[in-house]
Write a protein that holds these residues in place. Structure first.
Motif, PDB file in Angstrom:
ATOM      1  N   GLN A 211       2.099  11.616 144.589  1.00  0.00           N
ATOM      2  CA  GLN A 211       2.584  11.651 145.967  1.00  0.00           C
ATOM      3  C   GLN A 211       3.892  10.896 146.162  1.00  0.00           C
ATOM      4  OE1 GLN A 211      -0.550  10.872 148.988  1.00  0.00           O
ATOM      5  NE2 GLN A 211      -1.974  10.829 147.274  1.00  0.00           N
ATOM      6  N   ILE A 212       4.242  10.039 145.194  1.00  0.00           N
ATOM      7  CA  ILE A 212       5.423   9.188 145.362  1.00  0.00           C
ATOM      8  C   ILE A 212       6.448   9.496 144.278  1.00  0.00           C
ATOM      9  CG2 ILE A 212       6.223   6.827 145.717  1.00  0.00           C
ATOM     10  CD1 ILE A 212       3.247   5.996 145.844  1.00  0.00           C
ATOM     11  N   ALA A 213       7.660   9.784 144.674  1.00  0.00           N
ATOM     12  CA  ALA A 213       8.762   9.952 143.726  1.00  0.00           C
ATOM     13  C   ALA A 213       9.851   8.959 144.116  1.00  0.00           C
ATOM     14  CB  ALA A 213       9.291  11.379 143.767  1.00  0.00           C
ATOM     15  N   HIS A 214       9.995   7.909 143.315  1.00  0.00           N
ATOM     16  CA  HIS A 214      10.984   6.877 143.638  1.00  0.00           C
ATOM     17  C   HIS A 214      11.415   6.177 142.353  1.00  0.00           C
ATOM     18  CE1 HIS A 214      12.751   3.173 145.287  1.00  0.00           C
ATOM     19  NE2 HIS A 214      12.982   3.914 146.365  1.00  0.00           N
ATOM     20  N   PRO A 215      12.687   5.807 142.238  1.00  0.00           N
ATOM     21  CA  PRO A 215      13.182   5.157 141.013  1.00  0.00           C
ATOM     22  C   PRO A 215      12.475   3.847 140.667  1.00  0.00           C
ATOM     23  CG  PRO A 215      15.010   5.842 142.417  1.00  0.00           C
ATOM     24  CD  PRO A 215      13.772   6.043 143.211  1.00  0.00           C
ATOM     25  N   ASN A 216      11.849   3.197 141.658  1.00  0.00           N
ATOM     26  CA  ASN A 216      11.195   1.912 141.400  1.00  0.00           C
ATOM     27  C   ASN A 216       9.676   2.017 141.288  1.00  0.00           C
ATOM     28  OD1 ASN A 216      13.734   0.763 143.483  1.00  0.00           O
ATOM     29  ND2 ASN A 216      13.564   0.112 141.352  1.00  0.00           N
ATOM     30  N   ILE A 217       9.170   3.242 141.186  1.00  0.00           N
ATOM     31  CA  ILE A 217       7.735   3.455 140.950  1.00  0.00           C
ATOM     32  C   ILE A 217       7.585   4.349 139.730  1.00  0.00           C
ATOM     33  CG2 ILE A 217       5.621   4.507 141.849  1.00  0.00           C
ATOM     34  CD1 ILE A 217       6.400   3.561 144.603  1.00  0.00           C
ATOM     35  N   ILE A 218       6.701   3.967 138.839  1.00  0.00           N
ATOM     36  CA  ILE A 218       6.517   4.716 137.596  1.00  0.00           C
ATOM     37  C   ILE A 218       6.127   6.161 137.915  1.00  0.00           C
ATOM     38  CG2 ILE A 218       4.056   4.407 137.082  1.00  0.00           C
ATOM     39  CD1 ILE A 218       6.805   3.369 134.652  1.00  0.00           C
ATOM     40  N   SER A 219       6.702   7.119 137.197  1.00  0.00           N
ATOM     41  CA  SER A 219       6.473   8.545 137.480  1.00  0.00           C
ATOM     42  C   SER A 219       5.289   9.091 136.689  1.00  0.00           C
ATOM     43  CB  SER A 219       7.720   9.357 137.122  1.00  0.00           C
ATOM     44  OG  SER A 219       8.815   8.962 137.912  1.00  0.00           O
ATOM     45  N   LEU A 220       4.584  10.027 137.290  1.00  0.00           N
ATOM     46  CA  LEU A 220       3.470  10.714 136.640  1.00  0.00           C
ATOM     47  C   LEU A 220       3.915  12.111 136.210  1.00  0.00           C
ATOM     48  CD1 LEU A 220       0.273  10.862 136.132  1.00  0.00           C
ATOM     49  CD2 LEU A 220       0.246  12.125 138.276  1.00  0.00           C
ATOM     50  N   LYS A 274       5.658   5.016 153.294  1.00  0.00           N
ATOM     51  CA  LYS A 274       6.006   6.240 154.032  1.00  0.00           C
ATOM     52  C   LYS A 274       4.978   7.343 153.807  1.00  0.00           C
ATOM     53  CE  LYS A 274      11.024   5.655 154.435  1.00  0.00           C
ATOM     54  NZ  LYS A 274      12.354   6.135 153.974  1.00  0.00           N
ATOM     55  N   LYS A 275       4.245   7.237 152.696  1.00  0.00           N
ATOM     56  CA  LYS A 275       3.158   8.182 152.402  1.00  0.00           C
ATOM     57  C   LYS A 275       1.813   7.640 152.880  1.00  0.00           C
ATOM     58  CE  LYS A 275       5.673  11.176 150.020  1.00  0.00           C
ATOM     59  NZ  LYS A 275       5.825  12.593 150.419  1.00  0.00           N
ATOM     60  N   ASP A 276       1.866   6.564 153.684  1.00  0.00           N
ATOM     61  CA  ASP A 276       0.658   5.905 154.194  1.00  0.00           C
ATOM     62  C   ASP A 276      -0.204   5.326 153.076  1.00  0.00           C
ATOM     63  OD1 ASP A 276       1.010   5.994 156.901  1.00  0.00           O
ATOM     64  OD2 ASP A 276       0.026   7.929 157.159  1.00  0.00           O
ATOM     65  N   LEU A 277       0.440   4.865 152.001  1.00  0.00           N
ATOM     66  CA  LEU A 277      -0.269   4.269 150.873  1.00  0.00           C
ATOM     67  C   LEU A 277       0.035   2.779 150.803  1.00  0.00           C
ATOM     68  CD1 LEU A 277       0.541   7.027 148.244  1.00  0.00           C
ATOM     69  CD2 LEU A 277      -1.687   6.629 149.292  1.00  0.00           C
ATOM     70  N   ILE A 278      -0.986   1.977 150.563  1.00  0.00           N
ATOM     71  CA  ILE A 278      -0.798   0.544 150.368  1.00  0.00           C
ATOM     72  C   ILE A 278      -1.231   0.186 148.950  1.00  0.00           C
ATOM     73  CG2 ILE A 278      -0.856  -0.275 152.737  1.00  0.00           C
ATOM     74  CD1 ILE A 278      -3.840  -0.632 152.524  1.00  0.00           C
ATOM     75  N   ARG A 305      -4.715   2.538 148.020  1.00  0.00           N
ATOM     76  CA  ARG A 305      -5.483   3.479 148.839  1.00  0.00           C
ATOM     77  C   ARG A 305      -4.646   3.935 150.029  1.00  0.00           C
ATOM     78  NH1 ARG A 305     -10.739   4.006 147.380  1.00  0.00           N
ATOM     79  NH2 ARG A 305     -11.789   2.250 146.419  1.00  0.00           N
ATOM     80  N   ALA A 306      -5.034   5.087 150.553  1.00  0.00           N
ATOM     81  CA  ALA A 306      -4.473   5.518 151.827  1.00  0.00           C
ATOM     82  C   ALA A 306      -4.995   4.583 152.911  1.00  0.00           C
ATOM     83  CB  ALA A 306      -4.874   6.956 152.130  1.00  0.00           C
ATOM     84  N   ILE A 307      -4.185   4.313 153.920  1.00  0.00           N
ATOM     85  CA  ILE A 307      -4.557   3.340 154.946  1.00  0.00           C
ATOM     86  C   ILE A 307      -5.861   3.727 155.638  1.00  0.00           C
ATOM     87  CG2 ILE A 307      -3.862   2.386 157.180  1.00  0.00           C
ATOM     88  CD1 ILE A 307      -0.986   2.379 156.138  1.00  0.00           C
ATOM     89  N   LYS A 308      -6.065   5.011 155.959  1.00  0.00           N
ATOM     90  CA  LYS A 308      -7.294   5.433 156.640  1.00  0.00           C
ATOM     91  C   LYS A 308      -8.521   5.203 155.770  1.00  0.00           C
ATOM     92  CE  LYS A 308      -5.160   8.893 159.656  1.00  0.00           C
ATOM     93  NZ  LYS A 308      -5.073  10.333 159.994  1.00  0.00           N
ATOM     94  N   VAL A 309      -8.394   5.495 154.470  1.00  0.00           N
ATOM     95  CA  VAL A 309      -9.514   5.272 153.542  1.00  0.00           C
ATOM     96  C   VAL A 309      -9.794   3.790 153.418  1.00  0.00           C
ATOM     97  CG1 VAL A 309     -10.282   5.526 151.156  1.00  0.00           C
ATOM     98  CG2 VAL A 309      -9.027   7.378 152.262  1.00  0.00           C
ATOM     99  N   GLU A 310      -8.730   2.986 153.331  1.00  0.00           N
ATOM    100  CA  GLU A 310      -8.870   1.532 153.213  1.00  0.00           C
ATOM    101  C   GLU A 310      -9.645   0.967 154.389  1.00  0.00           C
ATOM    102  OE1 GLU A 310      -8.736  -2.463 152.771  1.00  0.00           O
ATOM    103  OE2 GLU A 310      -8.348  -0.965 151.247  1.00  0.00           O
ATOM    104  N   GLN A 311      -9.341   1.427 155.584  1.00  0.00           N
ATOM    105  CA  GLN A 311     -10.012   0.901 156.767  1.00  0.00           C
ATOM    106  C   GLN A 311     -11.491   1.264 156.766  1.00  0.00           C
ATOM    107  OE1 GLN A 311      -7.444   2.536 159.758  1.00  0.00           O
ATOM    108  NE2 GLN A 311      -6.009   0.829 159.649  1.00  0.00           N
ATOM    109  N   THR A 312     -11.832   2.418 156.215  1.00  0.00           N
ATOM    110  CA  THR A 312     -13.237   2.814 156.111  1.00  0.00           C
ATOM    111  C   THR A 312     -13.969   1.946 155.097  1.00  0.00           C
ATOM    112  OG1 THR A 312     -12.690   5.092 156.646  1.00  0.00           O
ATOM    113  CG2 THR A 312     -14.810   4.711 155.584  1.00  0.00           C
TER     114      THR A 312
END
Length: 425
Positions: A211-220, A274-278, A305-312
């Protein structure tokens, strides 16, 4: 390898015990309730039991009485936050109890007492090599093992001319490679016997990285199931070392470099937010840094986790993180959002500049307490290391109330970039 079963409901203490005993070459089994402890006691037949009496479900005292009836030779070490537990006559008369320790537990003393009762057996290196060196996975040729844990292995591989990393998780631990290929870089981790949790963490990391494409996050690059009982993730290879290794070596980092590091971490985390991920476990060991190239990658999103899942999940009482870098709300097991990551980054920022941590305590519980209740104060002896503007930014990041921290990584970055211009190279 001898097995220690730890029955303790506090995750911070579980991590503390596990890290210590794995380093001492023990196999560690975790249980968070009395009922779970009883099941794992029967299934694994451990050599030693470390037991906190104040556990949910089947009480620690009841578990102890079951052991007294069915496993008379198992040595038990009681740990407790309550004073005077050793005076309990029912416990005192239990011959399996070999020691009492009040929290915070002196780990070296605990180990010393365990060895008196159960002498350590030297760990033998298996001769058989069941490794993957030279084999291919999804067009990638495995070249070397660069890390290993209790249920998985990390390899460096070639995908054409590109270096990649392949992480492999074994559902059947007997299939895990155990030969000489991992000896040089072997890093043992806790063995979670909850297969579903291991799979969920592994799959979660793969899903999040897509879900995340950024130079400072390892790519899958790829992920999937291999040979029926083996999961794999193919990721970008980054030539760097954990930021914790640099801190261990140099203690503190020059201010301008520290700002550049924190700026890149914040940029990467902004993309995740921005992807609602913490991230939930932002710390130096989860950041690979190439000092020569002045660039970094955030790794290990298995706790994210996604913020909504985390809160659950937090409503069900889950606490995840590393005590030294946890936000107050994380320490309390409350619902988290992106401002928890901002707090963790504040701890890292302070550590990079000063070589110290905001709260230095003797044990994990004291650290958690400090994050929640003790006000952060910039030590006078470190004030010369950063201008007042940077100090005030870190104060804001480390506020106990998440409502008083920066509302977003974007807002933090705006302030950081302004003050960066004012600092001479």
């Amino acid at each position: 390898m001898q097995t220690i079963l730890i029955v303790e409901d506090n995750k911070a203490y579980q991590e503390l015990y596990s890290e210590f005993f794995l380093e001492k070459k023990y196999r560690v089994i975790q249980a968070f309730t009395g009922d779970e402890g009883m099941k794992k006691l029967i299934h694994h037949n451990p050599d030693v039991l470390i037991l906190d009496l104040a556990i949910p479900g089947l009480s620690g005292r009841s578990l102890l009485m079951e052991i007294k009836r069915h496993n008379k030779n198992l040595p038990v070490f009681i740990v407790s936050g309550r004073v005077g537990m050793q005076s309990d006559p029912e416990i005192e008369l239990c011959s399996q109890v070999k020691g009492f320790f009040e929290k915070p537990v002196p780990m070296d003393k605990l180990l010393e007492e365990i060895i008196k009762v159960v002498p350590q057996i030297p760990t033998e290196t298996p001769l058989e090599n069941k490794g993957w060196i030279g084999k291919k996975i999804q067009g990638c040729t495995i070249a070397e093992c660069i890390g290993r844990g209790g249920t998985g292995v990390v390899y460096k591989a070639k995908r054409g001319k590109i270096d990649v990393v392949i992480k492999i998780l074994y559902l059947n631990k007997s299939h895990a490679p155990n030969g000489q290929e991992a000896e040089q870089n072997h890093t043992e981790t806790v063995e979670f016997d909850d297969t579903e949790e291991r799979i969920a963490r592994f799959q979660r990391e793969g899903k999040i990285l897509t879900q995340i494409a950024h130079p400072n996050i390892i790519s899958l690059y790829d992920a999937g199931l291999l040979e029926g009982d083996t999961y794999f993730i193919i990721m970008e290879y980054f030539d760097g070392h954990g930021l914790d290794i640099l801190l261990d070596k140099e203690r503190r980092i020059p201010l301008k470099e520290a700002i550049n590091i924190v700026e890149q971490i914040a940029e990467g985390m902004l993309a995740a937010h921005k992807k609602d991920l913490i991230q939930r476990d932002l710390k130096p060991s989860n950041i690979l840094y190439n000092r020569q190239a002045k660039c970094l990658k955030i790794i290990d999103f298995g706790s994210a986790r996604a913020i909504k899942v985390e809160q659950t999940l937090t409503q069900q009482g889950y606490v995840v993180g590393t005590p030294l870098y946890m936000s107050p709300e994380q320490c309390l097991g409350s619902a988290l959002d992106h401002r928890s990551d901002i707090y963790s980054l504040g701890v890292i920022f302070f550590q990079l500049i000063t070589g110290a941590l905001p709260f230095i305590k003797d044990g994990a519980m004291q650290i958690l307490f400090a994050h929640v209740y003790e006000a952060f104060e910039w030590p006078p002896q470190y004030r010369y290391l950063a201008p007042l503007g940077i100090q005030n930014m870190i104060y804001k990041m480390l506020d106990k109330s998440k409502d008083k921290r920066y509302p977003s990584m974007f807002d933090f970055l705006q302030d950081l970039k302004k003050i960066k211009q004012e600092i001479p190279s």
